[in-house]
Design an enzyme around this catalytic site. Structure first.
Site, PDB file in Angstrom:
ATOM      1  N   ASP A   1       0.953  14.199  21.327  1.00  0.00           N
ATOM      2  CA  ASP A   1       1.937  13.584  22.192  1.00  0.00           C
ATOM      3  C   ASP A   1       2.439  14.666  23.148  1.00  0.00           C
ATOM      4  O   ASP A   1       2.387  15.854  22.847  1.00  0.00           O
ATOM      5  CB  ASP A   1       3.066  13.014  21.326  1.00  0.00           C
ATOM      6  CG  ASP A   1       3.921  12.040  22.095  1.00  0.00           C
ATOM      7  OD1 ASP A   1       3.647  11.823  23.295  1.00  0.00           O
ATOM      8  OD2 ASP A   1       4.854  11.485  21.495  1.00  0.00           O
TER       9      ASP A   1
ATOM     10  N   ASP B   1       0.301   4.935  16.383  1.00  0.00           N
ATOM     11  CA  ASP B   1       0.859   5.967  15.501  1.00  0.00           C
ATOM     12  C   ASP B   1       2.252   5.524  15.114  1.00  0.00           C
ATOM     13  O   ASP B   1       2.914   4.824  15.894  1.00  0.00           O
ATOM     14  CB  ASP B   1       0.963   7.332  16.203  1.00  0.00           C
ATOM     15  CG  ASP B   1       2.204   7.401  17.082  1.00  0.00           C
ATOM     16  OD1 ASP B   1       2.211   6.772  18.161  1.00  0.00           O
ATOM     17  OD2 ASP B   1       3.194   8.054  16.682  1.00  0.00           O
TER      18      ASP B   1
ATOM     19  N   CYS C   1      -6.080   2.805  -4.063  1.00  0.00           N
ATOM     20  CA  CYS C   1      -5.779   4.210  -3.752  1.00  0.00           C
ATOM     21  C   CYS C   1      -5.588   5.010  -5.045  1.00  0.00           C
ATOM     22  O   CYS C   1      -5.453   4.437  -6.135  1.00  0.00           O
ATOM     23  CB  CYS C   1      -4.541   4.327  -2.863  1.00  0.00           C
ATOM     24  SG  CYS C   1      -2.961   4.208  -3.727  1.00  0.00           S
TER      25      CYS C   1
ATOM     26  N   CYS D   1      -2.328   4.000  -6.970  1.00  0.00           N
ATOM     27  CA  CYS D   1      -2.371   2.709  -7.671  1.00  0.00           C
ATOM     28  C   CYS D   1      -3.420   2.686  -8.773  1.00  0.00           C
ATOM     29  O   CYS D   1      -3.274   1.944  -9.746  1.00  0.00           O
ATOM     30  CB  CYS D   1      -2.626   1.575  -6.678  1.00  0.00           C
ATOM     31  SG  CYS D   1      -1.195   1.252  -5.630  1.00  0.00           S
TER      32      CYS D   1
ATOM     33  N   HIS E   1      -0.228   6.349  -1.085  1.00  0.00           N
ATOM     34  CA  HIS E   1      -0.327   4.887  -1.116  1.00  0.00           C
ATOM     35  C   HIS E   1      -0.042   4.254   0.243  1.00  0.00           C
ATOM     36  O   HIS E   1      -0.800   3.406   0.725  1.00  0.00           O
ATOM     37  CB  HIS E   1       0.602   4.279  -2.163  1.00  0.00           C
ATOM     38  CG  HIS E   1       0.651   2.790  -2.037  1.00  0.00           C
ATOM     39  ND1 HIS E   1      -0.371   1.989  -2.492  1.00  0.00           N
ATOM     40  CD2 HIS E   1       1.535   1.958  -1.414  1.00  0.00           C
ATOM     41  CE1 HIS E   1      -0.106   0.735  -2.178  1.00  0.00           C
ATOM     42  NE2 HIS E   1       1.047   0.686  -1.523  1.00  0.00           N
TER      43      HIS E   1
END
Lengths: 403, 403
Positions: free
Chosen positions: A124, A297, A337, A340, A366
């Protein structure tokens, strides 16, 4: 496990050489290549499936860029970010110019080498951070002067300097400096800021010199349809490698954000990437993909993770809630993931309540997986030309509040 | 990388089953097995190379146990700890009884399942933490009453209760409750505390019931040779699965710590593991291995990592030092950990100065690798019967200050 070391299985940037350790720079030196280019591969309703090709690798779009503000995705190692399947990160000119400084990063081989991230990076320009973080900001036609939020030191940022810094950082995609206003702002102010941003965009294009870096212009014009349309057209006339849609997600109603996104993308060329800056919730992202946006983003997945707010297929979860204290089910039964597939809600709640740093790490893994997996499913739905159905189903399922 | 998820390559405890996700408990249910046993495999000078076999796996000794106070090695995921090659973790009865509570951990399947750590765990009894962390402590023959450092709530811990809690947690090695004194303490106080600890050890042994858990006694006696010798002998007469050497590293001079360690191990049976509690610096550990110690735990590598103090083969480094701001060499050129094989000192300094959470993670990976790699080299030097030379060389090379 004796003799097993943590670095196996990840290609570090240091390798043992004849005379000790030396940077293995093959992957990074490849950065001295061609300018990133965007291709639109297919379309479903208004949604575009594309590919951004850079000398640091390809990015499948629509893409979500995890935020690495100060050259680090907070609480994760680069290996963890890589394993999540992130293909591009966003980093911030404002933060890096203040600390550790653009010249230092350049002397250390550029941003990729500095942070040991071999895939693409977008930087940015710093315009938004100057507006939101710094003190004593003064915006003039020449540029902006401001005091650092870190130590109060005085700095200036001009369009030319923002390009120079980003060329030193060596990001794959640089953004032009723009003047950001919050919502609501007066029409006169918005018109002046849009005109100034357009002038800054022209100056940025004039001085850019790095052949392997894309430069994106940024559409401004606030919440005024005619100003935004006019600004987009003039920006396209200047001609950029891609286009940011800026000045949104700054306090305006969701409907207005969507309308302004649509007005902006309607004016942008089909063969250039469109990046909706700082957006957003999962639903925001899906709705914006429908309007032709390719890149996103947002700090939401990472910041929410640190605050204990977790995205799941069944809505958001505040993990500190006492109801999870003895809950041995995984955070999101549908998620694959690491968090999890390994830990229970009870354990995640315990870590959060006990203020263990690992809570931030597991929650961030996660939430980023949730966002990156959502984008993967978005891309698949476009490839299979069923995006509208995917959007309709997701609208009902996903909770659209920010926290 | 599309579709790649973070959990691949690590056997999570959740697996997809017929009706959704369910715990795959094979590895953990194996915990209902035989009592851990220790074997001495070889010896070099006074140093012992051994093996602790538990139903959660084998531990090569001499071993360093990373500290997972509240069921988490601070700033690391279990996957990262596993990749570092740690074979056993230490966790704390005191912390876990207060939060999330022993009954809760038991209801969630025990400590291994709660924290998804399939390898061995040793739990400290809580005696040291009660002495060092809690308020309004009152020690009587029955046990100790104290107020939680978290919320001031009143708790009591007796030898019987400490065993009961650790049996609920299901650690592989439990420690008896002891009364810890700081240095210096009066001979009369030390004698009384040692006698009380001995009585508590006898009561602990009487009530222990779990067939798959070892119970270690703890040698007390402060800095008084005769008291320590007498206490060790009486403890051995009671007979335990292994022996902690306690009440050291509490402020006494290094020479005294070594002498007291020697006095203690001289009385302990050769066929039982000896664990020097809360020790120490790399040199402390090597010197203690020379005196016949098999197991160690210390917060030094993990706490120092979070404070930016990093162990290297060339001495300690304070990474915040400005001299590293442009230093593109790895933290420790001789180290093969993920941090050293991937990042520069300049980047690590930047993360630390910018207070990025990833600084703690990368520093902890390095410091734990340093300790675990040191133990690997210690073990090899014993196997090859060259421990004395290894010790002499290391004494010169390693910096023996704590921070």
């Amino acid at each position: 496990m004796e003799g097993h070391t943590a670095c196996q299985g990840f290609s570090g940037l240091f390798r043992e050489g004849a005379g000790g350790y030396a940077f293995a720079m093959n992957a990074l030196e490849a950065g001295r290549g061609e300018r990133p280019r965007f291709e639109r591969l297919s379309q479903s309703a208004g949604a575009r499936r594309g590919r951004l090709t850079t000398s640091h690798g390809e990015v499948a779009t629509p893409a979500f860029m995890p935020v690495a503000t100060a050259a680090s995705v907070k609480s994760l190692t680069q290996k963890q970010v890589d394993e999540l399947g992130a293909e591009i990160l966003l980093s911030n000119t404002y933060h890096l110019m203040l600390r550790p400084g653009a010249d230092r990063v350049a002397a250390l081989g550029g941003l990729h080498r500095f942070m040991s991230w071999t895939k693409p990076v977008l930087t940015d320009s710093g315009g938004f951070q100057v507006a939101s973080l710094s003190a004593l900001r003064r915006v003039e036609d020449e540029g902006v002067t401001f005091r650092s939020h870190l130590d109060g030191s005085l700095h200036s940022l001009t369009p030319e300097r923002a390009v120079e810094i980003q060329e030193k950082l060596g990001s794959d995609v640089a953004m032009v400096l723009d003047e950001c206003l919050l919502y609501p702002s007066e029409r006169g102010e918005v018109r002046a800021a849009a005109a100034r941003s357009l002038d800054w965009a022209a100056r940025s294009k004039k001085v850019r010199s790095r052949p392997d870096q894309a430069l994106f212009g940024i559409v401004q014009g606030g919440s005024f349809t005619d100003l935004r349309r006019e600004n987009a057209r003039a920006l396209v006339d200047l001609g950029f490698d891609g286009y940011g849609v800026g000045g949104l997600a700054v306090g305006e109603p969701k409907e207005m954000m969507r309308e302004m996104t649509a007005v902006s993308t309607a004016e942008l060329p089909e063969d250039r990437a469109r990046y909706l800056m700082g957006v957003g919730t999962p639903v925001d992202i899906l709705e914006s993909v429908a309007l032709g946006i390719d890149m996103f983003d947002c700090v939401l997945p990472t910041r929410n993770a640190r605050n204990g707010t977790l995205f799941t297929g069944l809505g958001k979860i505040a993990i500190k809630n006492a109801r999870y204290a003895s809950d041995e089910s995984p955070l999101d039964p549908g998620c694959r993931c690491y968090t999890c597939s390994t830990f229970s809600r009870a354990y995640l709640r315990h870590l959060f309540v006990a203020r263990e740093m690992t809570a931030a790490t597991l929650n961030t893994i996660h939430n980023l997986h949730f966002y990156l997996d959502l984008m993967r499913r978005v891309r698949l739905s476009i490839e299979e030309d069923r995006f509208s159905a995917f959007l309709a189903a997701s609208r009902e399922r996903l909770d659209d509040s920010a926290a």
